[in-house]
Design a protein around this motif. Structure first.
Motif, short mmCIF file in Angstrom:
data_model
loop_
_atom_site.label_atom_id
_atom_site.label_comp_id
_atom_site.label_asym_id
_atom_site.label_seq_id
_atom_site.Cartn_x
_atom_site.Cartn_y
_atom_site.Cartn_z
N ALA A 5 -3.04 3.93 4.84
CA ALA A 5 -2.84 2.70 4.08
C ALA A 5 -4.00 2.45 3.12
CB ALA A 5 -2.68 1.51 5.03
N SER A 6 -5.23 2.71 3.57
CA SER A 6 -6.38 2.48 2.69
C SER A 6 -6.35 3.39 1.48
CB SER A 6 -7.69 2.67 3.47
OG SER A 6 -7.91 4.03 3.80
N ILE A 7 -5.97 4.65 1.69
CA ILE A 7 -5.87 5.60 0.58
C ILE A 7 -4.77 5.18 -0.39
CG2 ILE A 7 -5.35 7.99 -0.05
CD1 ILE A 7 -6.58 8.78 2.68
N PHE A 8 -3.63 4.75 0.17
CA PHE A 8 -2.50 4.33 -0.66
C PHE A 8 -2.85 3.08 -1.48
CE2 PHE A 8 1.24 1.65 -1.27
CZ PHE A 8 2.06 2.51 -2.00
N ILE A 9 -3.48 2.08 -0.83
CA ILE A 9 -3.83 0.84 -1.53
C ILE A 9 -4.82 1.14 -2.66
CG2 ILE A 9 -4.98 -1.39 -1.30
CD1 ILE A 9 -3.90 -1.45 1.62
N THR A 10 -5.81 1.98 -2.36
CA THR A 10 -6.81 2.35 -3.37
C THR A 10 -6.15 2.96 -4.60
OG1 THR A 10 -8.52 2.71 -1.70
CG2 THR A 10 -8.82 3.81 -3.83
N ALA A 11 -5.22 3.89 -4.37
CA ALA A 11 -4.55 4.55 -5.49
C ALA A 11 -3.59 3.60 -6.21
CB ALA A 11 -3.79 5.78 -4.99
N ALA A 12 -2.91 2.74 -5.44
CA ALA A 12 -1.89 1.87 -6.01
C ALA A 12 -2.48 0.83 -6.96
CB ALA A 12 -1.12 1.17 -4.90
N VAL A 13 -3.66 0.31 -6.63
CA VAL A 13 -4.24 -0.75 -7.48
C VAL A 13 -5.26 -0.20 -8.48
CG1 VAL A 13 -3.85 -2.51 -5.73
CG2 VAL A 13 -6.06 -1.33 -5.82
N GLY A 14 -5.54 1.10 -8.42
CA GLY A 14 -6.41 1.72 -9.42
C GLY A 14 -7.89 1.60 -9.14
N LEU A 15 -8.28 1.52 -7.86
CA LEU A 15 -9.69 1.43 -7.51
C LEU A 15 -10.35 2.80 -7.54
CD1 LEU A 15 -9.39 -0.93 -4.41
CD2 LEU A 15 -10.21 -1.58 -6.68
N PRO A 16 -11.68 2.85 -7.68
CA PRO A 16 -12.37 4.13 -7.48
C PRO A 16 -12.15 4.62 -6.05
CG PRO A 16 -13.83 2.49 -8.49
CD PRO A 16 -12.60 1.77 -8.06
N GLU A 17 -12.26 5.89 -5.85
CA GLU A 17 -12.04 6.48 -4.52
C GLU A 17 -13.06 5.93 -3.54
OE1 GLU A 17 -12.98 10.65 -4.09
OE2 GLU A 17 -11.17 10.96 -2.90
N GLY A 18 -12.58 5.22 -2.53
CA GLY A 18 -13.49 4.57 -1.58
C GLY A 18 -14.01 5.50 -0.52
N LEU A 19 -13.14 6.34 0.02
CA LEU A 19 -13.52 7.26 1.09
C LEU A 19 -13.28 8.68 0.61
CD1 LEU A 19 -11.89 5.41 4.13
CD2 LEU A 19 -14.33 5.48 3.55
N ILE A 20 -14.31 9.51 0.67
CA ILE A 20 -14.17 10.91 0.26
C ILE A 20 -13.73 11.74 1.46
CG2 ILE A 20 -15.85 10.65 -1.60
CD1 ILE A 20 -17.94 11.94 0.20
N PRO A 21 -13.19 12.94 1.23
CA PRO A 21 -12.64 13.75 2.34
C PRO A 21 -13.59 13.98 3.50
CG PRO A 21 -11.94 14.65 0.24
CD PRO A 21 -12.89 13.54 -0.08
N VAL A 22 -14.86 14.24 3.23
CA VAL A 22 -15.79 14.54 4.32
C VAL A 22 -15.99 13.31 5.22
CG1 VAL A 22 -17.91 13.94 3.06
CG2 VAL A 22 -18.00 15.63 4.90
N GLN A 23 -15.89 12.12 4.65
CA GLN A 23 -16.01 10.90 5.45
C GLN A 23 -14.80 10.71 6.35
OE1 GLN A 23 -16.51 7.99 2.37
NE2 GLN A 23 -18.66 8.46 2.03
N PHE A 80 -14.96 -2.34 0.35
CA PHE A 80 -15.30 -1.71 -0.93
C PHE A 80 -15.24 -2.73 -2.06
CE2 PHE A 80 -14.46 0.78 -4.73
CZ PHE A 80 -15.24 1.92 -4.56
N VAL A 81 -14.16 -3.48 -2.12
CA VAL A 81 -13.92 -4.44 -3.21
C VAL A 81 -14.92 -5.58 -3.18
CG1 VAL A 81 -12.28 -6.12 -4.12
CG2 VAL A 81 -11.48 -3.86 -3.40
N ILE A 82 -15.21 -6.10 -2.00
CA ILE A 82 -16.10 -7.27 -1.89
C ILE A 82 -17.49 -6.95 -2.43
CG2 ILE A 82 -17.32 -8.74 -0.23
CD1 ILE A 82 -14.70 -8.74 1.43
N TRP A 83 -18.00 -5.75 -2.15
CA TRP A 83 -19.33 -5.41 -2.66
C TRP A 83 -19.35 -5.40 -4.19
CZ3 TRP A 83 -21.55 -1.50 -5.65
CH2 TRP A 83 -22.95 -1.50 -5.67
N TYR A 84 -18.32 -4.85 -4.78
CA TYR A 84 -18.27 -4.78 -6.24
C TYR A 84 -18.06 -6.14 -6.90
CZ TYR A 84 -18.47 0.21 -7.44
OH TYR A 84 -18.90 1.49 -7.68
#
Length: 283
Positions: free
Chosen positions: A28-46, A107-111
């Motif tokens: 869900a976090s990956i989908f929401i990030t992509a759907a609203v156009g945010l920078p990638e919050g979590l990278i694969p290694v994380q 992620f969003v709150i910090w920005y």
């Protein structure tokens, strides 16, 4: 005994409930990030770290849950009963959706904030931006007068004098760290939720399974290691968090317990109704 076999079956369901709801949250976090156009919050290694290391100890410890106090008061399950009923699937989705939303929220709150519900996020010196800017970060190069100030984390300083748009690339390290830490914390709380399918934590408190308490400390300990050992933090693309930032992590993670307690309450009502219906049929 029957109680032991029922407990084994329930522990298997607890493991599945924990893993599925947690993984739905990651998706869900990956989908929401992509759907609203945010920078990638979590990278694969994380994500790999969360799935292979952080989740492992609590998931294993759930196999040592004690039997629920009312386990022998419940009617025997039917031989053809589905492991995942529509109600259980609904619970997975509700909890998983919250995990995803909370992870992205960190992620969003910090920005977008220098202060959030009394938590001071301005100590690192970062530049808050608008939601529109964050979701249109690809257009950064066309923004006139956009000059984010340098921000710090521990001994590190992130400056963007040569390329302000790096604020959304290398400059997202703190936001990404918050997102990852919320995910780790929320999955630890979710493991506590999985102690019992329907019994409240007031009835089945976490210390009834000491292995789970130890596993949670191990998982948090591993997370602290990658956060505060500079070489590992660099490898995972994260930075140290301050006390105020940890307050934000807990603020976003803890509600998953409240949400699941509400779902458990309705689950107990459903179970009581089914039990009454079964008694009426037998009479």
């Amino acid at each position: 005994t029957s109680a032991r076999w029922r407990s084994i079956y329930n522990n298997m369901k607890a493991f599945i409930r924990y893993m599925i709801s947690s993984n739905i949250g990651e998706v869900a976090s990956i989908f929401i990030t992509a759907a609203v156009g945010l920078p990638e919050g979590l990278i694969p290694v994380q994500l790999l770290w969360v799935n292979l290391v952080t989740d492992g100890p609590p998931a294993t410890a759930l196999g040592f849950n004690e039997a629920d106090p009312d386990i022998m008061q419940r009617p025997p399950r039917k031989a053809d009963e589905n492991l995942i009923s529509p109600w259980v699937f609904f619970r997975y989705m509700v909890v998983g959706l919250y995990v995803g939303v909370a992870t992205v929220a960190g992620f969003v709150i910090w920005y977008t904030h220098s202060e959030f519900l009394g938590i001071d996020l301005s100590q690192d010196g970062h530049t808050p931006i608008s939601w529109h800017q964050l979701t249109h970060w690809h257009d950064c190069s066309s923004w006139k007068g956009f000059k984010p100030t340098p921000w710090t984390a521990g001994d590190l300083t992130f400056a963007f004098d040569s390329n302000p748009c790096e604020y959304f690339e290398s400059g997202k390290a703190k936001a990404s760290t918050l997102s990852l830490s919320v995910l780790v914390a929320i999955e630890m709380f979710n493991a506590v939720n999985a102690l019992s399918e329907d019994s409240s934590l007031l009835t089945v408190p976490p210390w009834r399974n000491p292995y789970l308490i130890v596993a949670m400390f191990v998982s948090f300990g591993l997370h602290f290691v990658i956060l505060y050992v500079p070489a590992l933090a660099s490898m995972f693309g994260i930075v140290p968090l301050s006390v105020e930032e940890w307050k934000l992590v807990i603020l976003l993670a803890f509600p998953v317990i409240v949400i699941d307690e509400v779902l458990k309450f309705f689950g107990r009502i459903r179970n009581a109704a089914h039990l009454r219906a079964g008694k009426l049929k037998s009479e």
